[in-house]
Design an enzyme around this catalytic site. Structure first.
Site, PDB file in Angstrom:
ATOM      1  N   ASP A 265       1.400   7.374  -1.532  1.00 60.01           N
ATOM      2  CA  ASP A 265       1.331   6.224  -0.616  1.00 60.01           C
ATOM      3  C   ASP A 265       0.468   5.898   0.392  1.00 60.01           C
ATOM      4  OD1 ASP A 265       3.592   4.753   1.174  1.00 60.01           O
ATOM      5  OD2 ASP A 265       3.063   6.119   2.620  1.00 60.01           O
TER       6      ASP A 265
ATOM      7  N   ASP B 248      -1.284  10.800   2.312  1.00 60.33           N
ATOM      8  CA  ASP B 248      -0.474  12.159   1.832  1.00 60.33           C
ATOM      9  C   ASP B 248      -0.436  12.100   0.211  1.00 60.33           C
ATOM     10  OD1 ASP B 248       1.129   9.887   1.572  1.00 60.33           O
ATOM     11  OD2 ASP B 248       2.405  10.373   3.031  1.00 60.33           O
TER      12      ASP B 248
ATOM     13  N   TYR C 228       9.936   5.705   6.151  1.00 60.31           N
ATOM     14  CA  TYR C 228      10.338   4.312   5.510  1.00 60.31           C
ATOM     15  C   TYR C 228      11.830   4.171   5.477  1.00 60.31           C
ATOM     16  CZ  TYR C 228       5.543   4.552   4.351  1.00 60.31           C
ATOM     17  OH  TYR C 228       4.193   4.503   4.264  1.00 60.31           O
TER      18      TYR C 228
ATOM     19  N   GLU D  95      -5.438   6.021   9.060  1.00 64.01           N
ATOM     20  CA  GLU D  95      -4.512   6.172   7.901  1.00 64.01           C
ATOM     21  C   GLU D  95      -4.768   4.959   6.987  1.00 64.01           C
ATOM     22  OE1 GLU D  95      -0.794   8.139   7.909  1.00 64.01           O
ATOM     23  OE2 GLU D  95      -1.063   8.796   5.656  1.00 64.01           O
TER      24      GLU D  95
END
Ligand SMILES: *[C@@H]1O[C@H](CO)[C@@H](O)[C@H](O)[C@H]1NC(C)=O
Length: 488
Positions: free
Chosen positions: A77, A80, A229, A466
């Site tokens: 994703d 991670d 999510y 990120e």
């Protein structure tokens, strides 16, 4: 003395940046090429021979085995080692839409873009293997995964598998999966007919499953999908989006009628994201009216233009904010995802308007295709370095870019450099070090600066540092368009 020195240094830097600014226009083709390389770095499963991001290797080779299915492949994703199908399917849809609209402008990168789509659709087909009894929606437990700082190749944490079923439904994730497969079927229509048909047939099944068993996947799976999510916007926006893509892929007007029957048509949204698909579905369907003159889609032109009027900074009905430096600003976490998704819709709509020789109005303001293109370009230029920090938010692009990206595999020496297994704790040494990431995550766009155009190049500040696959995916399309419009 100090003061004079400072002034001198500042004057030199200022004059340098003027020179640099004058001579260097962003290299959109370079950025496009790099934006696609990021998808190679995010690959899970067995990597192909032609993998060019060499610091990565095979990983997640037993994914799915706990449920006796093959769920290898797909994309990690973000920073991670999770495979979250909901945003991954959205990413795949946006990559496919990028190819469909702008593939002809991609030049040498078209093959790589198609591969990026296929890496997503190959995995999503596997997720559909047990339809109509179950749809796989996730591999990995985020609580466990996030507590471990490990390279993808070192994963030892449980690879838990999650699914939605008729009794624990997930119309959101199922309809998004259908959208991705339907959009993918169009990408491969003239390239691999058999594959394209398989994608379309599976999309039809996934959509029927989404429609028949209605519910939010986060109702039954909240402990492993929230707050990451969670389906905040509900599932009707995905039913609209899925139906729109099924209509495109099948030309079966029952999908358009279905889309028009949904209550969500009465709702407006100024945000297009992995969660909220309303603006994207409207722009997609607006083409049928604008370009194809299909009266049944007339309402989508109006609602798509309401969305555009809500994001154009000088529009009387603007509802979004811009920073002093000129960046569209929606939220503190991964704000650049909204910038790339919005600029994609600006680009697509500019193309539709041009193809139909039209303009539209926001109040008294006349909006032309070049209006939309200019805003898209300005946002892209900001990402690529024309911003108050004078830094690029795409890793590996330009002279100044993020060095401490919140990304496990990028921040730990490659398995080819240190082949020893590194535990979760050993990995955290590389999280806390002030050294730059050893593996340059080329092409990744990070979460981006805050509302004051400030950016902390800090792994701990994941809201800013990120990257994520759904930040990059729409940018692939926008860069292709902007490169074709503005590159010399
Ligand atoms: C169109 O789609 C509907 C709904 O899935 C289906 O019942 C119908 O058979 C389809 N029609 C054609 C011509 O494929």
């Amino acid at each position: 003395m100090m003061v004079i020195k400072k002034i001198t240094a500042f004057a030199i830097i200022a004059s340098l940046s003027v020179v640099v600014g004058a001579s260097s226009k962003p290299d959109y083709r370079d950025a496009l090429h790099k934006s696609l390389l990021f998808f190679q770095a995010q690959r899970s499963g067995k990597l192909p021979e032609d993998q060019t991001i060499k610091w990565r290797t095979n990983s997640g080779l037993t994914d799915g085995s706990t449920d006796n299915v093959d769920l290898t492949g797909g994309y990690y994703d973000a920073g991670d080692n999770m495979k979250f199908n909901f945003p991954m399917a959205f990413t795949t849809t946006m990559l496919a839409w990028s190819v469909l609209e702008f593939g002809r402008r991609m030049q040498d990168d078209l093959a790589q873009a198609r591969q990026a789509v296929r890496w997503g659709t190959d995995y999503l087909l596997k997720a559909c293997i047990n339809l109509p009894h179950a749809l796989y929606v996730q591999v990995g437990d985020p609580e466990v995964d996030h507590k471990c700082w490990a390279r993808a190749e070192d994963i030892r944490t449980p690879r838990s598998v999650y699914k939605v079923t008729p009794v624990n439904p997930g119309s959101d994730v199922a309809a998004e999966t259908a959208a991705a497969l339907a959009a993918g079927s169009l990408v491969f229509r003239h390239i691999d007919k058999e594959y394209s048909n398989r994608l379309r047939e599976t999309a039809i099944k996934a959509f029927a499953f989404a429609d028949k068993y209605r519910g939010k996947y986060s109702d039954s799976l909240s402990s492993v999908v929230c707050p990451f999510y969670c389906s905040y916007s509900g599932f009707e926006d995905e039913l609209l989006w899925g139906a729109a893509w099924l209509y495109k892929a099948t030309q079966n007007s029952s999908y358009l009628n279905y889309a028009k029957s949904l209550g969500v048509n009465n709702k407006d949204s100024d945000t297009f994201s992995w969660d909220d698909k309303i603006p994207g579905a409207r722009v997609l369907l607006a083409r049928d009216y604008l370009v194809e003159k299909h009266e049944a889609a007339a309402d989508y032109q109006k609602s798509a233009e309401r969305f555009l009027c809500s994001v154009l900074p000088t529009s009387p009905s603007v509802s979004v904010k811009y920073t002093a430096g000129g960046l569209l600003y929606r939220m503190s976490g991964s704000n650049l995802q909204y910038v790339t998704s919005t600029t994609f819709l600006l680009s697509v709509y500019a193309k539709y308007l041009r193809a139909s020789s039209q303009t539209f109005k926001c109040g008294d303001m006349q909006v032309t295709p070049s209006h939309l293109r200019k805003l898209a370009r300005q946002q892209v230029d900001y990402i690529l370095g024309q911003n108050p920090k004078r830094m690029s938010y795409m890793v590996g692009y330009g002279n100044s870019f993020p060095q401490h990206v919140h990304h496990r595999s990028s921040s730990i020496p490659s398995i080819h450099v240190n082949s020893q297994h590194l535990s979760c704790d050993a990995g955290f040494n590389f999280f806390y070090t002030s050294s730059a990431n050893p593996n340059v995550l080329t092409g990744a766009v990070v979460g981006g600066p805050d509302e004051n155009d400030e950016y902390a190049d800090d792994r701990e500040n994941y809201a800013q540092s990120e990257p994520a696959i759904y930040i990059n995916a729409p940018l692939v399309g926008t860069l292709s368009y902007i490169a074709a419009c503005f590159q010399l």
